[in-house]
Design an enzyme around this catalytic site. Structure first.
Site, short mmCIF file in Angstrom:
data_model
loop_
_atom_site.label_atom_id
_atom_site.label_comp_id
_atom_site.label_asym_id
_atom_site.label_seq_id
_atom_site.Cartn_x
_atom_site.Cartn_y
_atom_site.Cartn_z
N SER A 275 3.27 23.18 14.88
CA SER A 275 3.94 22.95 13.60
C SER A 275 3.70 21.50 13.22
CB SER A 275 5.43 23.20 13.74
OG SER A 275 5.99 22.19 14.56
N LYS A 276 4.20 21.11 12.08
CA LYS A 276 4.02 19.73 11.60
C LYS A 276 4.47 18.71 12.63
CE LYS A 276 3.52 19.36 6.80
NZ LYS A 276 3.98 19.16 5.49
N ARG A 277 5.58 19.04 13.26
CA ARG A 277 6.17 18.17 14.27
C ARG A 277 5.16 17.86 15.40
NH1 ARG A 277 9.04 20.11 18.59
NH2 ARG A 277 8.85 22.20 17.75
#
Ligand code: GLU
Length: 481
Positions: free
Chosen positions: A248-250
């Site tokens: 994910s972006k994280r």
């Protein structure tokens, strides 16, 4: 299919990267592109780029631009013209009509309401939701009613794909329903478009994320209905975060532009890291493009999801920074340095950056730190002092800076070896360790307790600037007392 037909070597290998321009070129897409590129180059074949812009509502011009920009930054050069899928809609429709006349497709007049009712029944009976083929064998077509064209897919038996990464994967034909090829408004579906484009582009190897494995069975049914050559398939496991969860972006599932602009990474480092993400060649970590082309094979692609690790990426980046040409690095950090100084760079500034680069690049993991680590060279006097530097100056032997300035000022020349000899001589005369002399000087010169080699720094700054910085530090200490 697959392995038994058309072995690589008899036909020219053609691969393609086929992103949907609904967002940036993300890191998973970039890896897919790289594997396609390397496989094609390894076999002396072609690597094509196709923009799958059939989803008009979600495809955007900025996304297309970002994909092209990301590909060119990474140096993932494709062969031939970019193919835009939407522009080929008429050709896709033509194939649907050809299948109709061959008897491998049929008109389906089921209305949306009917299909909804069918699905509701299936749901209630806890059956899988599939089109039931109600128009498969009918020819009592109502006049002037809208219809879709569906593939008449085989119902008996099963299909096995000898996937070059996943191994053999089998699905029963009963599990695949008759998919729509052409919608009632005459527009092609994505499944049809992919198959027709891959065929027309002569694609021999479809290398893509394993989220498309299910599609491959339907696509194959269509290929077989047309009697076209079947491509080899290689479905690569997706990238997961360091914690094992889907990326994910994280975790760093950002556009490649963020790797360039925000993280300050070099394209060759990102490429090397992506290559190692899910593919291996023994214990080799640093692998050039040339070497990768020589070594790359699909057998080396792992079946488990790869884990994205930002620390590792930065360490690979540090390696490539140290190996990079100094003038190129000056160009790459110029914008960041100017922003840090709040002014444009002069030729003199660039000259200092160029001369300090061999020292600066030894430590930096990315361009941001390379730029921020260079600022002290270019700041106007008096330069700011950080806490570490202030403490060093406060604890320096009294009068040291004044004595040092006199000794250094008398140096016969302003080169690093001479300056070091002067500092050593001074330490000896005063009964101090070299560090006791060098550390306060470092603070005065750089405003920090850590820096590239002190005497190199002084040589680059020059006599006047160096002595001026020592005087500034003395003044600052006197004010502090
Ligand atoms: N356009 C698809 C995607 O971006 C790829 C389709 C394919 O590789 O067959 O996920």
């Amino acid at each position: 299919m697959g392995a038994s037909h058309s072995p690589a070597g008899t036909t020219k290998v053609v691969t393609r990267f086929a992103p949907s321009p609904t967002g940036f070129l993300h890191i998973g897409g970039a890896r897919t592109a790289l594997f396609n590129l390397l496989f094609a180059r390894h076999h002396g074949g072609e690597f094509r780029l196709r923009i799958e812009d059939t989803d008009r509502a979600r495809s955007t011009e900025p996304a297309i631009a970002a994909i092209l920009d990301g590909m060119s930054w990474l140096g993932f050069d494709h062969d031939g013209e970019v193919v835009y899928q939407f522009a080929r809609a008429a050709r896709h429709a033509e194939v649907a009509h050809q299948l109709l006349s061959l008897g491998h497709a049929y008109r389906c007049y089921a209305t949306p309401a009917e299909l909804e009712a069918m699905r509701a029944e299936q749901r209630a009976a806890k059956q899988p939701m599939r089109y039931d083929g109600r128009w498969r064998d009918r020819s009592d077509w109502p006049n002037d009613q809208p219809y879709v064209i569906r593939l008449k897919a085989p119902r008996e038996g099963s299909v096995t794909i000898d996937d070059l990464v996943q191994g053999p994967v089998t699905v029963a034909n009963a599990e695949l329903d008759d998919m729509v090829l052409l919608r009632s408004d005459g527009t092609p579906t994505y499944m049809l478009a992919v198959v027709v484009d891959d065929h027309d582009m002569g694609v021999t190897h479809v290398i893509r994320g394993d989220d498309h494995l299910n599609n491959a069975f339907r696509q194959l049914a269509l290929i077989r209905a047309m009697g076209w050559p079947e491509p080899f398939y290689a479905h690569i496991p997706l990238i997961h975060g360091a914690d094992g969860a889907k990326l994910s972006k994280r975790h760093g599932a950002l556009g490649v532009d963020a790797y360039r602009d925000e993280m300050g990474l070099l394209p060759e480092a990102v490429e090397n890291y992506l290559l190692r993400l899910g593919w291996g060649h023994g214990d080799d970590e640093i692998i050039s493009r040339k070497q990768a082309i020589e070594w790359f094979d699909l057998a080396g692609v792992g079946r488990g999801p790869a884990r994205f690790d930002m620390k590792k990426l930065e360490s690979v980046n540090g390696h490539y920074l140290r190996a990079a040409d100094d003038a190129r690095l000056v160009d790459l950090i110029a914008g960041r340095v100017a922003a840090g100084l709040g002014r444009n760079l002069t030729d003199g500034d660039r000259n200092i950056l160029q001369r300090s680069m061999p020292e600066l690049k030894k430590r930096a993991p990315n361009l941001n730190e390379l730029a921020s680590g260079s600022l002290f060279f270019l700041r106007s006097r008096p330069i700011p002092m950080d806490d570490g530097a202030t403490k060093l100056l406060a604890s320096a032997p009294p009068g040291l800076l004044a004595t040092a300035a006199t000794a250094l000022g008398a140096a016969t020349d302003w080169s690093a070896p001479t300056l070091e000899a002067v500092a050593r001589g001074l330490a000896e005369t005063l009964g101090l360790k070299l560090g006791q002399v060098a550390q306060p000087l470092r603070a005065a010169m750089t405003g920090a307790a850590q820096s590239p080699g002190l005497f190199d720094v002084m040589a680059i700054l020059g006599r006047d600037e160096s002595l001026g910085r020592i005087a500034d530090a003395q003044e600052m200490m006197e004010e502090g007392r």
